[in-house]
Design a protein around this motif. Structure first.
Motif, PDB file in Angstrom:
ATOM      1  N   LEU A  80       4.152   7.058   5.231  1.00 17.09           N
ATOM      2  CA  LEU A  80       5.513   7.398   4.799  1.00 17.09           C
ATOM      3  C   LEU A  80       6.414   7.693   5.994  1.00 17.09           C
ATOM      4  O   LEU A  80       7.617   7.426   5.943  1.00 17.09           O
ATOM      5  CB  LEU A  80       5.495   8.594   3.855  1.00 17.09           C
ATOM      6  CG  LEU A  80       5.122   8.311   2.399  1.00 17.09           C
ATOM      7  CD1 LEU A  80       5.167   9.593   1.591  1.00 17.09           C
ATOM      8  CD2 LEU A  80       6.033   7.269   1.781  1.00 17.09           C
ATOM      9  N   VAL A  95       9.073   5.157  -0.501  1.00 18.72           N
ATOM     10  CA  VAL A  95       7.712   4.891  -0.961  1.00 18.72           C
ATOM     11  C   VAL A  95       7.514   3.391  -1.158  1.00 18.72           C
ATOM     12  O   VAL A  95       6.452   2.844  -0.826  1.00 18.72           O
ATOM     13  CB  VAL A  95       7.404   5.664  -2.255  1.00 18.72           C
ATOM     14  CG1 VAL A  95       6.072   5.222  -2.858  1.00 18.72           C
ATOM     15  CG2 VAL A  95       7.382   7.162  -1.986  1.00 18.72           C
ATOM     16  N   LEU A 107       6.725  11.285  -4.427  1.00 24.75           N
ATOM     17  CA  LEU A 107       5.639  10.314  -4.320  1.00 24.75           C
ATOM     18  C   LEU A 107       5.599   9.517  -5.618  1.00 24.75           C
ATOM     19  O   LEU A 107       4.802   9.761  -6.510  1.00 24.75           O
ATOM     20  CB  LEU A 107       4.320  11.028  -4.052  1.00 24.75           C
ATOM     21  CG  LEU A 107       3.151  10.133  -3.621  1.00 24.75           C
ATOM     22  CD1 LEU A 107       3.503   9.292  -2.411  1.00 24.75           C
ATOM     23  CD2 LEU A 107       1.915  10.981  -3.351  1.00 24.75           C
TER      24      LEU A 107
END
Length: 653
Positions: free
Chosen positions: A131, A152, A145
């Motif tokens: 990330l 993402v 997330l």
């Protein structure tokens, strides 16, 4: 393609390790008066040099450090620690890319290293996650997330490229498995088949898919599969052992030394905790937590509360007095699915420790931010050390580690928390961790592995305790207790204990409706030794005599500032799988015994901090120590044995 140079007298530990194990990138060509290495712009361990580890085990990722305008470097897998590493100078911006043999490359953006770490410490390398690299491409931090998060999605694109390379190079057989990947010369040559280099914007908008198709076809990995890998990587990067320092020492603050003089978990029932105020009720505590591969965090600890009837000048002296003259109370953290947010690195939800005192509410850790992937600072001194800030804002104060505990009488205790992240876990190499999840159809696998642990006590008058466990297909460890288990016999059911699912539903009850409990995880694999490192904390009343047992923690806790006093030592726990990995071993038959030892091939030791400190109280308070106090002190630790469960056999996929 590879610039190889190093001070002739400054061979790093990493290079020495690689040359000793035949690493393909181990040749170093010395160049006088230059402190750079093949995988970084500076020599690790030198002032101003920050080493970083990638959460994805990728050897050969190209990068440039902004402080070095001439050279480029590659990540190298450190086989001694199961991670891929690189290094740049403090404050550098790091440009990542994958370079072809000639002129084509895939640009992976620029990461500001100061946002990841300002320091790296001995034995603790900050993780640079998938990330973080995606953020360098997108110029935007991930918020959640979630597949719908724009950053993402960029991370998912990176994962697709890497996972297809791994599939085509036969490093993995399942799209969501994570194994060491080497960017080979053949891969770089094939990369030059693409017509144009790939920009960060083309990765963001998806144009990269068509451009790199002559090299890799990322459609072989679905969005769901890519997201699953991203989640695994982020969870692994967060998983480790977490503990406060034990504040029995008053020294100047030095980041990187676990006896650095930080305060650990301390507080009192007033706004200001003054060692000279004899009316203050102080609270001092310690704990160990494990975050596992599924993102659950559990642990055990203890606390002392009380007043000091003499004026002291140092907080460490207050804590020492509490240890000697106040009964310790158990703290238990049942498995919780939240702890440190893996994206923001903040404690953004309350984390709860139940306290073994009927008059106490749970102790709640309600604030803190992890810096340098290493430490949460509870007070200004350590916060400034970690962040290099000289002045603090109101927002900065919200990053301090803090806790609170209410007492039924209406009293409120609160205080600060200096917390270390130690012993991070790594990916599990399938040459050792052969799981039903990572082998090909028809191949044999070892995990899930069913076994029984026998806890023996140093005080031989205490009866042994036998506990059934399963190491599941993901590498996490849970109990596997049979129906009708007793205090001393919680072993695996000899007939049906290996049937049913190794990974349980959210209720965590097995097919026999027996409540099971999370225990810990495999920290890493050791390939040449064909071994795995196990870490466990037994936390909960169900464990009775072994409640609070620590296994494989590689830790030593000083119980006194007196150097002659005994420490609480919990060494390593290695399960050597050579017999189970024997290719001639038939399936469906009970396999031979396996070796279970510490790092020095000695007997595995386990410890219990509550029982150990109860013994210290008893020794200093012989007239007030009760029979229960004396019985608890006998449970302070011992040796540990492991045997395969009677029902366990090697299986084929």
């Amino acid at each position: 393609m590879k610039n190889k140079y190093l001070l002739p007298f400054a061979l790093t530990t990493l290079m020495a390790a690689l040359s000793g194990c035949g690493g393909e990138s181990a040749n170093v060509i010395p160049e006088a008066y230059d402190s750079s290495t093949e995988n970084g712009a500076c020599t690790v361990g030198s002032d101003g040099c920050v080493e970083f580890a990638l959460d994805y085990p990728l050897d050969g990722l190209n990068f440039k450090c902004s402080s070095d305008t001439t050279n480029s470097f590659i990540s190298l897998i450190d086989l001694a620690n199961n991670v891929a590493t690189g290094s740049c100078r403090t404050g550098d911006k790091v440009n990542f890319f994958i370079k072809g043999e000639k002129d084509k490359q895939i640009n992976l953006g620029t990461v500001d290293l100061s946002k990841i770490a300002l320091v790296s410490t001995t034995g603790q390398i900050p993780r640079l996650t998938i990330l973080d690299i995606a953020q360098g491409i997108k110029n935007q931090s991930a918020i959640n997330l979630d597949q719908n998060d724009a950053t993402v999605r960029v991370a998912m694109s990176l994962v697709k490229i890497l996972q297809v390379l791994a599939l085509e190079d036969n490093k993995i057989v399942e799209p969501t498995d994570i194994q060491a990947l080497y960017i080979t010369d053949a891969m770089r040559t094939k990369l030059d088949l693409i017509l144009n280099s790939v920009t960060t914007q083309q990765i963001i908008n998806g144009e990269y898919v068509a451009i790199i198709k002559p090299w890799v076809d990322v459609s072989k990995i679905t969005d769901d599969q890519a997201f699953e890998v991203v989640k695994k990587l982020i969870t692994i990067s967060n998983a480790a052992v977490y503990q406060p320092e034990f504040s029995l020492f008053s020294t100047s603050g030095v980041v990187g030394n676990l006896l650095s003089g930080s305060d650990g978990l301390v507080g009192c029932n007033k706004d200001i905790c003054s060692a000279t105020d004899t009316s203050t009720k102080f609270l001092f505590g310690h704990f160990m937590l494990i975050t596992d591969r599924q993102g659950y965090t559990l642990g055990s600890g203890l606390q002392w509360r009380g007043t000091i009837d003499k004026q002291l000048t140092a907080l460490s002296s207050v804590n020492a007095e509490l240890i000697r003259n106040t009964r310790p109370m158990r703290m238990t953290a049942a498995a919780q699915s939240h702890w440190i947010n893996p994206i923001s690195k903040q404690i953004d939800q309350d984390y709860q420790f139940d306290v073994g005192d009927v008059n106490s509410q749970p102790l709640i850790v309600n604030q803190g931010k992890l810096y340098n992937d290493y430490m949460i600072a509870g007070k200004e001194k350590f916060y400034k050390l970690l962040t290099k800030k000289t002045t603090l804002t109101a927002s900065d104060l919200l990053d301090f580690g803090q806790w609170q505990q209410n007492i039924n009488s209406g009293e409120v205790y609160k205080g600060s928390l200096d917390l270390y992240k130690i012993f991070p876990i790594t990916y599990l190499d399938k040459k050792v961790f052969k799981s039903v999840n990572n082998v090909a159809l028809g191949d044999k696998y070892v995990f899930p592995l069913y076994a029984d642990l026998t806890f023996k006590f140093t005080q031989t008058s205490v009866s042994d305790v036998k506990l059934g466990i399963v190491i599941d297909r993901n590498g996490d460890i849970r109990t596997n207790m049979k129906p009708g288990y007793t205090e001393n016999d919680m072993s695996t059911d000899a007939v049906n204990g290996c049937s049913g699912e190794d990974i349980l539903p959210s209720s965590f009850k097995d097919t026999n409706d027996v409540q099971q409990y999370r225990l810990g995880t495999i920290a890493r694999t050791f390939t040449p030794e064909q071994a795995i490192s196990i870490r466990m904390i037994l936390a909960g009343e169900v464990f009775r005599k072994i409640d609070g047992a620590l296994v494989g923690m590689n830790s030593s806790i000083k119980t006194s500032s007196d150097s002659s006093s005994e420490n609480i030592v919990v060494g390593g726990a290695l399960l050597r799988l050579t017999n189970l990995l024997d290719p001639t071993l038939p399936t469906g038959q009970k396999p031979p015994a396996i070796s279970f030892s510490n790092s020095d091939n000695g007997t595995v030791q386990w410890g219990n901090t509550l029982a150990s400190f109860q013994g210290i109280y008893n020794a200093n308070n012989t007239t007030s120590a009760t029979d229960n106090d004396k019985a608890l002190a006998k449970l302070n630790g011992g040796t540990l044995q492991l045997s395969l469960a009677p029902c366990y056999t090697i299986q084929a996929k």
